[in-house]
Motif scaffolding. Sequence first.
Motif, PDB file in Angstrom:
ATOM      1  N   ALA A 128     -20.712  13.442  -5.710  1.00  0.00           N
ATOM      2  CA  ALA A 128     -21.949  12.661  -5.794  1.00  0.00           C
ATOM      3  C   ALA A 128     -23.122  13.540  -6.196  1.00  0.00           C
ATOM      4  N   ARG A 129     -23.197  14.727  -5.607  1.00  0.00           N
ATOM      5  CA  ARG A 129     -24.296  15.644  -5.948  1.00  0.00           C
ATOM      6  C   ARG A 129     -24.195  16.111  -7.397  1.00  0.00           C
ATOM      7  N   ALA A 130     -22.967  16.271  -7.871  1.00  0.00           N
ATOM      8  CA  ALA A 130     -22.765  16.723  -9.246  1.00  0.00           C
ATOM      9  C   ALA A 130     -23.225  15.683 -10.259  1.00  0.00           C
ATOM     10  N   THR A 131     -23.206  14.406  -9.865  1.00  0.00           N
ATOM     11  CA  THR A 131     -23.648  13.339 -10.775  1.00  0.00           C
ATOM     12  C   THR A 131     -25.137  13.043 -10.624  1.00  0.00           C
ATOM     13  N   GLY A 132     -25.822  13.836  -9.816  1.00  0.00           N
ATOM     14  CA  GLY A 132     -27.268  13.689  -9.701  1.00  0.00           C
ATOM     15  C   GLY A 132     -27.749  12.866  -8.524  1.00  0.00           C
ATOM     16  N   VAL A 133     -26.858  12.455  -7.641  1.00  0.00           N
ATOM     17  CA  VAL A 133     -27.253  11.686  -6.454  1.00  0.00           C
ATOM     18  C   VAL A 133     -27.887  12.639  -5.444  1.00  0.00           C
ATOM     19  N   ALA A 135     -29.190  14.315  -1.890  1.00  0.00           N
ATOM     20  CA  ALA A 135     -28.470  14.558  -0.635  1.00  0.00           C
ATOM     21  C   ALA A 135     -28.659  13.394   0.337  1.00  0.00           C
ATOM     22  N   ARG A 136     -29.883  12.835   0.378  1.00  0.00           N
ATOM     23  CA  ARG A 136     -30.149  11.727   1.296  1.00  0.00           C
ATOM     24  C   ARG A 136     -29.339  10.497   0.911  1.00  0.00           C
ATOM     25  N   HIS A 137     -29.324  10.171  -0.362  1.00  0.00           N
ATOM     26  CA  HIS A 137     -28.567   9.007  -0.806  1.00  0.00           C
ATOM     27  C   HIS A 137     -27.057   9.240  -0.677  1.00  0.00           C
ATOM     28  N   THR A 138     -26.632  10.457  -0.884  1.00  0.00           N
ATOM     29  CA  THR A 138     -25.212  10.767  -0.697  1.00  0.00           C
ATOM     30  C   THR A 138     -24.783  10.483   0.737  1.00  0.00           C
ATOM     31  N   MET A 139     -25.636  10.895   1.684  1.00  0.00           N
ATOM     32  CA  MET A 139     -25.315  10.694   3.091  1.00  0.00           C
ATOM     33  C   MET A 139     -25.380   9.219   3.472  1.00  0.00           C
ATOM     34  N   THR A 140     -26.454   8.531   3.078  1.00  0.00           N
ATOM     35  CA  THR A 140     -26.667   7.156   3.532  1.00  0.00           C
ATOM     36  C   THR A 140     -25.807   6.127   2.809  1.00  0.00           C
ATOM     37  N   ARG A 141     -25.479   6.397   1.537  1.00  0.00           N
ATOM     38  CA  ARG A 141     -24.764   5.392   0.748  1.00  0.00           C
ATOM     39  C   ARG A 141     -23.283   5.670   0.549  1.00  0.00           C
ATOM     40  N   ILE A 142     -22.898   6.922   0.719  1.00  0.00           N
ATOM     41  CA  ILE A 142     -21.495   7.272   0.467  1.00  0.00           C
ATOM     42  C   ILE A 142     -20.788   7.730   1.740  1.00  0.00           C
ATOM     43  N   VAL A 143     -21.381   8.704   2.414  1.00  0.00           N
ATOM     44  CA  VAL A 143     -20.704   9.306   3.572  1.00  0.00           C
ATOM     45  C   VAL A 143     -20.782   8.417   4.805  1.00  0.00           C
ATOM     46  N   LEU A 144     -21.981   8.013   5.198  1.00  0.00           N
ATOM     47  CA  LEU A 144     -22.143   7.277   6.458  1.00  0.00           C
ATOM     48  C   LEU A 144     -21.382   5.952   6.511  1.00  0.00           C
ATOM     49  N   PRO A 145     -21.402   5.121   5.465  1.00  0.00           N
ATOM     50  CA  PRO A 145     -20.636   3.870   5.552  1.00  0.00           C
ATOM     51  C   PRO A 145     -19.151   4.106   5.839  1.00  0.00           C
TER      52      PRO A 145
END
Length: 223
Positions: A128-133, A135-145
């Motif tokens: 996710a970070r490699a595609t420009g997302v 850190a906050r959005h990575t955590m809230t939209r990908i990891v936490l769910p």
Amino acid sequence: MDLFLQTFFDFDIMRQAWPLLLKGAVMTLELCTIVIALGLMGGLTLALGALSSRRFVRALAISYIDLFRAIPPLVLIVFIYSGLPFAGIRLSPFVAVVIAFMLNNSAYFAEVFRAGILSIPRGQSEAARATGVSARHTMTRIVLPQAVRNVLPDLLSNVVEVVKMTSLASVVSLSELLYSAGMARAATYNSSPLILAAAMYLVVLWPLVRVISRFQRELAVQR
């Protein structure tokens, strides 16, 4: 046998005690709602802190988690309600119990959230970070769910424990369900109100227990 039934299953006394126990049940549900909400928010904050890249933040969060998991909630209640007045801080029974339970439960919820976050492969965050997302959005939209879904049975188990733990509030005369049942028992010289209180706890908790079992089975099949 008749004496046993009269002592523990006197339905006339249960009927008389019902209004008092119903008020106690409402107080219990109010207490649970506030404590669970604060515990979840505090637990998630602590979990993120425990996984922080900053050493000081990580050490602070882990210290909090370890400390309040080790202290019995009953000790916290008594200290906050009866100990703090010596320092000039007087709290109502409800506020004292909320604070004590929040301190204790946020530590347990934190461990559940941390386990859930660690269960997500690190590669997902890196991709996710490699595609420009961010850190906050990575955590809230990908990891936490995904993390919450993985540990949902454990979160629900903690919720059940919170509901059961509210009975400790009776030590500071908070009129929750158990305290109300104790008052009814003392007034009637009969233990039937306690049986009614136990039945009310069962009505609330049994569906949660069944939901937890269902989620556990579904997760076991998917894995």
